[in-house]
Design an enzyme around this catalytic site. Structure first.
Site, PDB file in Angstrom:
ATOM      1  CG  ASP A   1      -0.318  -0.021   2.536  1.00 36.96           C
ATOM      2  OD1 ASP A   1       0.869  -0.200   2.598  1.00 36.96           O
ATOM      3  OD2 ASP A   1      -0.996  -0.019   3.674  1.00 36.96           O
ATOM      4  CB  SER A   2       4.667   1.788   0.055  1.00 38.74           C
ATOM      5  OG  SER A   2       4.956   0.595  -0.922  1.00 38.74           O
TER       6      SER A   2
ATOM      7  CE  LYS B   1       3.102  -5.590   3.655  1.00 40.90           C
ATOM      8  NZ  LYS B   1       2.879  -4.524   4.803  1.00 40.90           N
TER       9      LYS B   1
ATOM     10  CD  GLU C   1       0.876  -1.447   7.815  1.00 36.42           C
ATOM     11  OE1 GLU C   1       0.584  -0.717   8.798  1.00 36.42           O
ATOM     12  OE2 GLU C   1       1.453  -1.076   6.831  1.00 36.42           O
TER      13      GLU C   1
ATOM     14  CG  ASP D   1       0.760  -3.913   2.083  1.00 32.92           C
ATOM     15  OD1 ASP D   1       0.577  -4.855   3.225  1.00 32.92           O
ATOM     16  OD2 ASP D   1       1.539  -3.109   2.060  1.00 32.92           O
TER      17      ASP D   1
ATOM     18  CD  GLU E   1       8.144  -0.082   7.196  1.00 35.89           C
ATOM     19  OE1 GLU E   1       8.402   1.164   6.673  1.00 35.89           O
ATOM     20  OE2 GLU E   1       7.204  -0.640   7.081  1.00 35.89           O
TER      21      GLU E   1
END
Length: 296
Positions: A51-52, A120, A122, A90, A189
Site C-alpha cells: 500500500d506504499s 499482508k 500490519e 497489502d 520494519e
C-alpha cells in the site's frame, strides 16, 4: 538475469525450508506490469504489492487513502507481469479491523479479483483473530510489525522501533502471536538490528527486514528506492540504491523535448513515405516535387 519461464514459484512450505537452510529471502515491491516483469526477470523470490503505492505511485502523503479497489487493480497488474513469482498484496487501512466477515470479504477480493497468492497485514496481537480466520479460510498471511505505516499517527511519526526494553518485548510478543495465528512470515520494519535478530532466533517462521539490520531471514525494499525512480529522490539510511533510473529518464525526455523543438526528431529514418502516385494525387505533379524538397 533469471529465466522467468523456468523459475519455480516459492510455496509456503519452502519459506520455512529457506529459513532452516539459513538462506536469505529477497523481496521487492512492485506496483504495475512492467516493474513486475523486471523484478521477476531479476530473480526476486517474492513481490509485495504494497500500500506504499499511495506514496510512491499515487502521490499521497501516507498509505491511509489507499483503497481496496486500488490494491485489487495494482495487484492484478503485477500478477500479469510476474506469473512465476510469489505475490503478496497489502490489506489497506481499516479493511481488517472490523468484523471477521468484513475482513474475509476484503481478503476474497484481493485473492479472487486481484489474484494474489497471499495478503499482508500490519499489527501484532491485536490482529491475530483476523490472521487466524484468514489462514483457516486457506489464505496465506504475511505479518508486519515494527514501524507500521498505517498506524503512523498513533506511533508519533516514522520512528525506529525496539530502542527500549518494553518496546523490544512487545515486538517479540507480537511476532510470536503472529506465528501462533498461522502467519507464514513476518516483516520487521525500522527495528533495531539487535532486536530484529533476536526475534528471528525466537520464531520458526522467516523474518523479512526493511531497515531491520542483518540478522533477519530476508530483505524487502521498494522498487523505486532500489533504482531511484523518483524526482526529487530522498535518501534513506536503510536503503541502498543500485541504479539511478530517475536521472536517466529525466535526461532522455529532456533530449526528446529539445530535438522536437529543434526539428531534429523525427528524422528521415523515422518516417513512412507514400508512393509518388499518391503524393501527385494530393499535390499535383509539380507541387509534389516541391513538397518533397520542403520536407528534406
Amino acid at each position: 538475469m533469471t529465466n522467468s519461464k523456468t523459475k519455480h514459484k516459492l510455496t509456503i512450505p519452502k519459506f520455512k525450508q529457506i529459513k532452516k537452510e539459513n538462506n536469505k529471502i529477497t523481496m521487492v515491491t512492485a506496483y504495475d506490469y512492467p516493474s513486475a516483469i523486471l523484478a521477476e526477470e531479476a530473480g526476486v523470490d517474492m513481490i509485495l504489492v504494497g500500500d506504499s503505492l499511495g506514496n510512491v505511485v499515487l502521490g499521497y502523503d501516507s498509505t491511509l487513502p489507499v483503497t481496496i479497489d486500488d490494491m485489487v487493480y495494482h495487484t492484478r497488474s503485477v500478477i500479469r507481469g510476474a506469473q512465476h513469482t510469489f505475490v503478496v498484496a497489502d490489506m489497506p487501512f481499516m479493511t481488517y479491523h472490523g468484523s471477521i466477515d468484513q475482513t474475509l470479504r476484503h481478503v476474497a477480493r484481493l485473492m479472487q479479483e486481484g489474484q494474489a497468492h497471499a495478503v499482508k497485514m500490519e499489527g501484532g496481537t491485536e490482529i491475530c483473530l483476523a490472521v487466524d480466520a484468514c489462514v483457516k479460510a486457506g489464505v496465506p498471511v504475511l505479518g508486519h510489525i515494527g514501524l507500521t505505516p498505517q498506524s503512523v499517527h498513533q506511533l508519533g511519526g516514522y520512528r525506529i522501533q525496539g530502542k527500549e526494553t518494553e518496546d523490544a518485548k512487545r515486538l517479540l510478543e507480537d511476532a510470536k502471536a503472529l506465528e501462533r495465528a498461522g502467519a507464514f512470515a513476518v516483516v520487521l520494519e525500522l527495528v533495531t538490528e539487535e532486536v530484529a535478530a533476536y526475534i528471528s532466533e525466537q520464531i520458526s517462521i522467516p523474518t523479512i527486514g526493511i531497515g531491520a539490520g542483518r540478522g533477519v531471514d530476508g530483505q524487502v525494499l521498494v522498487f523505486h528506492d532500489v533504482v531511484k525512480y523518483a524526482s526529487p529522490y530522498r535518501d534513506k539510511k536503510f536503503v541502498k540504491t543500485y541504479a539511478d533510473i530517475g536521472a536517466q529518464i529525466r535526461e532522455g525526455i529532456s533530449q526528446y523535448v529539445q530535438e522536437v523543438k529543434g526539428g531534429v526528431f523525427p528524422g528521415p529514418e523515422h518516417v513512412f513515405t507514400a508512393e509518388d502516385t499518391v503524393v501527385e494525387s494530393l499535390y499535383g505533379a509539380g507541387k509534389a516535387e516541391r513538397k518533397a524538397e520542403q520536407v528534406k
